[in-house]
Design an enzyme around this catalytic site. Structure first.
Site, PDB file in Angstrom:
ATOM      1  N   CYS A  97      -0.219   4.082   2.193  1.00 26.05           N
ATOM      2  CA  CYS A  97      -0.047   3.832   3.674  1.00 26.05           C
ATOM      3  C   CYS A  97       1.487   4.225   3.950  1.00 26.05           C
ATOM      4  O   CYS A  97       1.636   4.974   5.038  1.00 26.05           O
ATOM      5  CB  CYS A  97      -0.347   2.386   4.117  1.00 26.05           C
ATOM      6  SG  CYS A  97      -1.960   1.823   3.547  1.00 26.05           S
ATOM      7  N   ASP A  98       2.421   3.672   3.144  1.00 26.84           N
ATOM      8  CA  ASP A  98       3.622   3.575   3.554  1.00 26.84           C
ATOM      9  C   ASP A  98       4.704   4.493   2.738  1.00 26.84           C
ATOM     10  O   ASP A  98       5.923   4.676   3.014  1.00 26.84           O
ATOM     11  CB  ASP A  98       4.219   1.991   3.461  1.00 26.84           C
ATOM     12  CG  ASP A  98       3.434   1.244   4.399  1.00 26.84           C
ATOM     13  OD1 ASP A  98       2.982   1.606   5.418  1.00 26.84           O
ATOM     14  OD2 ASP A  98       3.126   0.179   3.928  1.00 26.84           O
ATOM     15  N   CYS A 109       0.922  -1.418  -0.051  1.00 24.79           N
ATOM     16  CA  CYS A 109      -0.215  -0.089   0.211  1.00 24.79           C
ATOM     17  C   CYS A 109       0.819   1.335  -0.190  1.00 24.79           C
ATOM     18  O   CYS A 109       1.414   1.539   1.153  1.00 24.79           O
ATOM     19  CB  CYS A 109      -0.859   0.150   1.178  1.00 24.79           C
ATOM     20  SG  CYS A 109      -2.034   1.472   1.340  1.00 24.79           S
TER      21      CYS A 109
END
Ligand code: NAP
Length: 310
Positions: A135-136, A132
Site C-alpha cells: 500500500c505505502d 503494508c
C-alpha cells in the site's frame, strides 16, 4: 424484526457486501465494529484502488463505500457485536444486551496488523508508520526505511520495498529469522537490504506534520540504545484475524483465519459467509476484500433463495 442478512464488519469487504445485498433488496443491517471503515481508515493515501487515478485518502474511500451502500438501503450502525449464536436458525447476534436475528450472516471482521504497542507507533500510523508495503511503499522512493520482523512477511515487505527505497534495514529481535530459507536467501543477496539483529524498537521519532525521521533501537542483549535514522517504519510482525467472537464454532486454519469453501465464501455453517481479510491471509488488499464481499453477498442471496423454496 428478523433480518434477511446481518453483516459484521465495515471494511471494503463488509461494505461491498452491504452494497450488493442492499441492491438485492435484502435490507442489510451492518454492525460496523470498533474500527468503522476497517484498516483503510488508518492509512492515508490509497493509490491502488481502481477508479481513483489521483488516489484517495483511506478514510474518505471508506466513507464513499458507506454512502454508496446506504443509498440503496443498507443500515450501518456504529455498534460492536459482542456475542453470536450460530447454533440456532435464525442466527442470533448480540450488541451488549440487544439481540438481533437474521437468516444469514456475512462475517467481514477483517484482521489486525500486530503492532509493537508503542504510543509513537499509534500516533504516526499513516504518517511514516505502515503495516503494508504494497500500500505505502511507493511513498518511499529513494528513502531509508526500516522493516520490523523476522518472518516471511518481513522478508517479502523488505524485498518489495527495495523497488522504491534506497536502503532497507530489517530490525529483528533475535539473531535468526523464522522466515523460509528461500525468502531469507533472497533478502541476504539484496544489496539494498541489511539486517540489525537482536534489536527492538523502543521509540519511533517524528511527527504527524513531518513524518518519521528515525527510531530508538535497543540491543536486546546488553540493553544499549542508539538512534537509527530512517524515513519510514514498516511493521511486519504478523496479523491476527478478528475471530474472537466465533470461538470454535467456525472452522479456521492454524493461524485462526476462517476457512471458506473453495470458490465461494461459505463457511462450515450453512447461511454463514465470510469475506475479506478474516479469511484471506494471502492478498489482504482492499480490492480483493471488496471482491470477496461481493461474492459473499451473492452467496447469501442464493442461500436465502433456497430457504424460500424449502
Ligand atoms: P510470523 O511468521 O508470525 O512472523 C512474525 C515475525 O515477527 C517473527 O519473526 C517474530 O519474531 C516477529 N515478532 C512478533 N512479535 C514481535 C514483537 N512484538 N516485536 C518484535 N518482533 C516481533 O508472521 P508473518 O511473517 O506475517 O507470516 C505469517 C504466515 O504467513 C506465515 O505462515 C508465513 O509463512 C506466511 N507468509 C507467507 C508468505 C509467502 O510465502 N510469500 C509471505 C508472507 C507470509 P520471532 O521470530 O522472534 O518470534
Amino acid at each position: 424484526m428478523n433480518r434477511k442478512v446481518i453483516i459484521i464488519g465495515s471494511g471494503p469487504a463488509g461494505l461491498t457486501a452491504a452494497l450488493y445485498t442492499a441492491r438485492a433488496n435484502l435490507n442489510p443491517l451492518v454492525f460496523e465494529g470498533n474500527q468503522p471503515g476497517g484498516q483503510l481508515t488508518i492509512t492515508t493515501d490509497v493509490e491502488n484502488y481502481p477508479g481513483f487515478p489521483e488516489g484517495i485518502m483511506g478514510p474518505e474511500l471508506m466513507e464513499q463505500f458507506r454512502t454508496q451502500a446506504s443509498r440503496f438501503g443498507a443500515e450501518c450502525h456504529f455498534k460492536h457485536v459482542t456475542k453470536v449464536d450460530f447454533n440456532t436458525h435464525p442466527f442470533k447476534v448480540w450488541v451488549a444486551d440487544e439481540i438481533f436475528t437474521a437468516d444469514s450472516i456475512i462475517i467481514a471482521t477483517g484482521a489486525t496488523a500486530k503492532m509493537l504497542g508503542l504510543e509513537s507507533e499509534k500516533e504516526l500510523m499513516g504518517y511514516g508508520v505502515s503495516a503494508c508495503a504494497t500500500c505505502d511503499g511507493f511513498f518511499y522512493k529513494d528513502k531509508k526505511v526500516i522493516v520490523v520482523g523476522g518472518g516471511d512477511s518481513a522478508m517479502e515487505e523488505a524485498s518489495y520495498l527495495t523497488k522504491f527505497a534506497s536502503e532497507v534495514k530489517i530490525v529483528h529481535r533475535r539473531e535468526e529469522f523464522r522466515a523460509s530459507k528461500i525468502m531469507v536467501e533472497r533478502v541476504m543477496k539484496n544489496e539494498r537490504i541489511s539486517v540489525i539483529w537482536n534489536s527492538s524498537i523502543k521509540e519511533i521519532l517524528g511527527s504527524k506534520d513531518k513524518g518519521v525521521h528515525g527510531v530508538i533501537l535497543e540491543d536486546v542483549q546488553n540493553k544499549n540504545t542508539k538512534e537509527e535514522k530512517c524515513d519510514g517504519v514498516f511493521m511486519a510482525i504478523g496479523h491476527k484475524p478478528n475471530t474472537d467472537l466465533f470461538g470454535d464454532i467456525l472452522d479456521s486454519d492454524a493461524a485462526g483465519y476462517l476457512i471458506t469453501k473453495e470458490g465461494n465464501t461459505a463457511t462450515n455453517i450453512e447461511g454463514i459467509f465470510a469475506c475479506g481479510d478474516v479469511q484471506d491471509h494471502v492478498y489482504r488488499q482492499a480490492v480483493t476484500a471488496a471482491g470477496s464481499g461481493c461474492m459473499s453477498a451473492i452467496d447469501a442471496e442464493r442461500y436465502l433463495e433456497t430457504l424460500k423454496n424449502n
